[in-house]
Design a protein around this motif. Structure first.
Motif, short mmCIF file in Angstrom:
data_model
loop_
_atom_site.label_atom_id
_atom_site.label_comp_id
_atom_site.label_asym_id
_atom_site.label_seq_id
_atom_site.Cartn_x
_atom_site.Cartn_y
_atom_site.Cartn_z
N LEU A 147 -1.32 10.35 -13.11
CA LEU A 147 -2.57 10.07 -13.82
C LEU A 147 -2.56 8.65 -14.38
N PHE A 148 -1.40 8.26 -14.94
CA PHE A 148 -1.30 6.92 -15.53
C PHE A 148 -1.52 5.83 -14.49
N ARG A 150 -3.28 5.75 -12.09
CA ARG A 150 -4.66 5.63 -11.63
C ARG A 150 -5.57 5.01 -12.68
N THR A 151 -5.05 4.80 -13.88
CA THR A 151 -5.88 4.16 -14.90
C THR A 151 -5.91 2.67 -14.65
N GLN A 152 -6.73 2.00 -15.43
CA GLN A 152 -6.87 0.55 -15.28
C GLN A 152 -5.52 -0.13 -15.49
N LEU A 153 -4.79 0.31 -16.54
CA LEU A 153 -3.48 -0.29 -16.80
C LEU A 153 -2.51 0.00 -15.66
N LEU A 155 -3.30 0.59 -12.51
CA LEU A 155 -3.68 -0.23 -11.36
C LEU A 155 -3.15 -1.65 -11.53
N SER A 156 -3.26 -2.19 -12.75
CA SER A 156 -2.78 -3.55 -13.02
C SER A 156 -1.29 -3.64 -12.76
N ARG A 158 0.49 -1.75 -10.74
CA ARG A 158 0.76 -1.69 -9.31
C ARG A 158 0.44 -3.02 -8.64
N ALA A 159 -0.64 -3.65 -9.08
CA ALA A 159 -1.00 -4.94 -8.49
C ALA A 159 0.07 -5.98 -8.81
N ILE A 172 -5.00 -10.37 -15.35
CA ILE A 172 -3.95 -9.45 -15.73
C ILE A 172 -2.79 -10.32 -16.20
N ALA B 94 -4.45 -6.91 -3.27
CA ALA B 94 -3.17 -6.20 -3.23
C ALA B 94 -3.14 -5.31 -1.99
N MET B 97 -2.76 -1.34 -2.05
CA MET B 97 -3.72 -0.57 -2.83
C MET B 97 -5.03 -0.47 -2.02
N LEU B 105 -9.80 -3.04 -10.04
CA LEU B 105 -9.04 -4.03 -10.81
C LEU B 105 -9.95 -5.16 -11.26
N LEU B 108 -13.11 -2.93 -13.64
CA LEU B 108 -12.85 -2.19 -14.88
C LEU B 108 -12.43 -3.11 -16.00
N ALA B 116 -7.80 0.58 -21.58
CA ALA B 116 -6.69 0.46 -20.65
C ALA B 116 -6.52 1.73 -19.84
N PHE B 117 -7.04 2.85 -20.36
CA PHE B 117 -6.82 4.12 -19.68
C PHE B 117 -8.04 4.64 -18.95
N SER B 118 -9.06 3.78 -18.77
CA SER B 118 -10.23 4.21 -18.03
C SER B 118 -9.88 4.30 -16.54
N THR B 119 -10.58 5.20 -15.85
CA THR B 119 -10.31 5.38 -14.42
C THR B 119 -11.59 5.13 -13.63
#
Lengths: 296, 266
Positions: A147-148, A150-153, A155-156, A158-159, A172, B94, B97, B105, B108, B116-119
């Protein structure tokens, strides 16, 4: 191998899977070979063992979590703010942790025979309590991790590992995402150590030696079985790989291979798996050259 | 919109490799300006972009964007307002991804009220598909595919879309079509023109193609030795031909524009 040994190894595999999940973040996601792992695993053992021996097993795990995150934070600051190479940053933290772990436990091993641990509590609650509790920990951590990521943080993060050029140009802060990643990774690894101490009923500061290689071996075994690509697959692979690695350990221990040779086996697995793409390219190259020679 | 005042940058100062990459350079852009930049190798074009984007801090001078002093702001903070495309199409996305995750990226982060935790929500996904559809490359049906599977041209088009998904105050294009085959380059250039004019983005574009330097945008700058040696717009620019521009370069700098790519692209 008896059912009892298989059961114990599966329990431990589930517990060790948190190390593989941690390395999935640092090694696979951030692309950092984080040698803090050995130290933070032992740090988790130390925190959990000492507090459990004083009658606070839950607090012990919480302390392992926080201490592990801090250890990851130290490595992150060394490499992102102070310009230490990533590998060396991990080695420095790991070396420092050796003394810190001794300070925390007071001696190099501590038995937890007559005190309450989480696993004893779970065993008292239901049959196979240890297995169930280990499973709950592994699954909850795995689900939270997916779940984590997949969040914006997430994704950042992973990038950051996937394309460093892109990251700074997309607002970022790579120093921040690296720090978050290493904190989470080492927190998971320390919790794994903390759980292991309580499951085994003793804490031993030598248990962390080579943990990064063991974790990577588990990760690689998992990848071979479930394949790469996608976070869910990676996380499931980490779980399955850890269990299989532990079961293999169990077989090795009961056979005459001997436990001491196991680290050598792990080292060979990791070296072979990680060098495989390069070896494959070499083989293809020689094949091509041979064919070209034939044609002339 | 963008104001550079007396910006200087020297690499390896005090050594034999000392290189004055930017020398007392001043530049002012009005909102909506689309400026093309030409110049030989080592003229300081990319260094100028690096200075604006914050890849390094300048030795002297000030950089203001929309009235905000950016001079000492780190790159990742400036990139909230400054979109950037590089020559290498692999640099902007990336590869492991998915298309959707790459766009998320870019989106959002700058979208309002995002934590930071939005999907990625259904609404976001629809919006991404709609924007991708406008590229006309069929990428809207491939949201779940990793970006690594796309061609260079598709990746560059996606990067362009990501850089402008939330309209930036300034867009920096560093020869963003130079690594693509002619047909694809033309298509990406056309998309650039469309996106920039639709959103009225203030834009700086480095190019080695002098005819597109004169054709695109409303102003052309020529650089040499870390300085702006020629700055034309309006009537004067409208009447300038490729040959005329090359001639102006010769008289201004006493040298021939010594770049194969420029000569070939005439």
């Amino acid at each position: 191998m008896s059912i009892q040994i298989l059961l114990t190894n599966t329990e431990q595999g589930l517990i060790y899977s948190l190390v593989a999940l941690g390395l999935y973040i640092s090694y696979r996601t951030l692309d950092i070979a984080d040698l803090t792992t050995d130290g933070s695993f032992t740090l988790g053992i130390a925190c959990s063992a000492i507090l459990t021996s004083l009658g606070h097993p839950v607090l012990g795990l919480a302390a392992a979590l926080i201490a592990g995150a801090l250890a990851g934070g130290v490595t992150a600051v060394l490499q992102t703010k102070l310009g230490v190479q990533p590998i060396l940053a991990g080695i420095i933290t790991m070396t420092g942790l050796y003394s810190i772990n001794l300070m925390i436990m007071g001696k190099s091993n501590l038995t937890l025979l007559r005190v309450d641990t989480l696993f004893r509590w779970a065993d008292g609650l239901m049959p196979y309590g240890t297995l169930v509790l280990a499973l709950v920990f592994a699954v909850v951590c795995a689900v939270l991790l997916v779940l984590f990521l997949r969040t914006q943080l997430g994704l950042s993060l992973r990038a950051t590992g996937d394309n460093r050029d892109m990251v700074a140009a997309s607002s970022i802060n790579p120093a921040f995402t690296t720090t978050v990643g290493l904190c989470i990774a080492n927190a998971l690894i320390a919790v794994s150590g903390g759980l292991l101490a309580q499951q085994q009923g003793y804490g031993d500061l030598t248990l962390g030696t080579g943990m990064v290689v063991i974790g990577l071996a588990s990760l690689v075994i998992g990848e071979v079985l479930v394949g790469r690509g996608g976070i869910v697959r990676g996380v499931v692979g980490a779980l399955i790989g850890s269990i299989i690695y532990r079961v293999l350990t169990g077989i090795a221990l009961t056979s005459n291979l001997g436990a001491s040779n196991l680290k050598l086996v792990s080292a060979v697995i990791v070296a072979a798996a990680i060098s495989w793409p390069a070896v494959r390219d070499k083989i293809l190259f020689y094949k091509k050259r041979k064919e070209a020679d034939k044609e002339c | 919109m963008l104001t550079l005042t007396n910006v200087s940058k020297t690499f390896n100062p005090g050594t034999v490799n000392e290189k004055k990459a930017l020398e007392n350079l001043s530049l002012h852009l009005e909102p909506g300006d689309f400026v093309t930049i030409i110049g030989g190798n080592g003229a300081g074009k990319s260094t100028l972009f690096n200075a604006i984007a914050g890849s390094f801090f300048v030795d002297r001078g000030r950089i203001l964007l929309d009235g905000d002093d950016m001079t000492f702001r780190p790159e990742y903070k400036r990139s909230r307002y400054v979109g950037r495309l590089f020559q290498d199409p692999l640099k902007g996305t990336a590869p492991h991804m998915t298309i959707e995750e790459n766009m998320a990226l870019a989106y959002l982060r700058t979208a309002k009220a995002s934590s930071a935790f939005s999907t990625i929500t259904k609404k976001d996904r629809d919006y991404f598909a709609q924007r991708l559809a406008a590229l006309g490359l069929g990428l809207e049906d491939r949201l779940k595919q990793p970006v690594g599977l796309l061609s260079g041209g598709q990746r560059q088009a996606l990067t362009l879309l990501m850089a402008t998904l939330v309209t930036p105050k300034l867009l920096l294009l560093d020869e963003h079509t130079a690594a693509l085959d002619p047909g694809t380059a033309e298509k990406v250039l056309e998309l650039t023109r469309k996106i920039v004019s639709e959103n009225k983005i203030t834009c700086l574009m480095i190019t080695h193609n002098i005819s597109s330097a004169l054709e695109l945008g409303n102003r052309t700058i020529m650089m040499d030795g870390g300085k702006i040696v020629l700055d034309i717009s309006g009537e004067e620019r409208a009447h300038t031909t490729v040959d005329g521009l090359l001639e102006k370069f010769r008289t201004k700098t006493n040298k021939v524009l010594d770049n194969d790519r420029i000569l070939l692209s005439e």
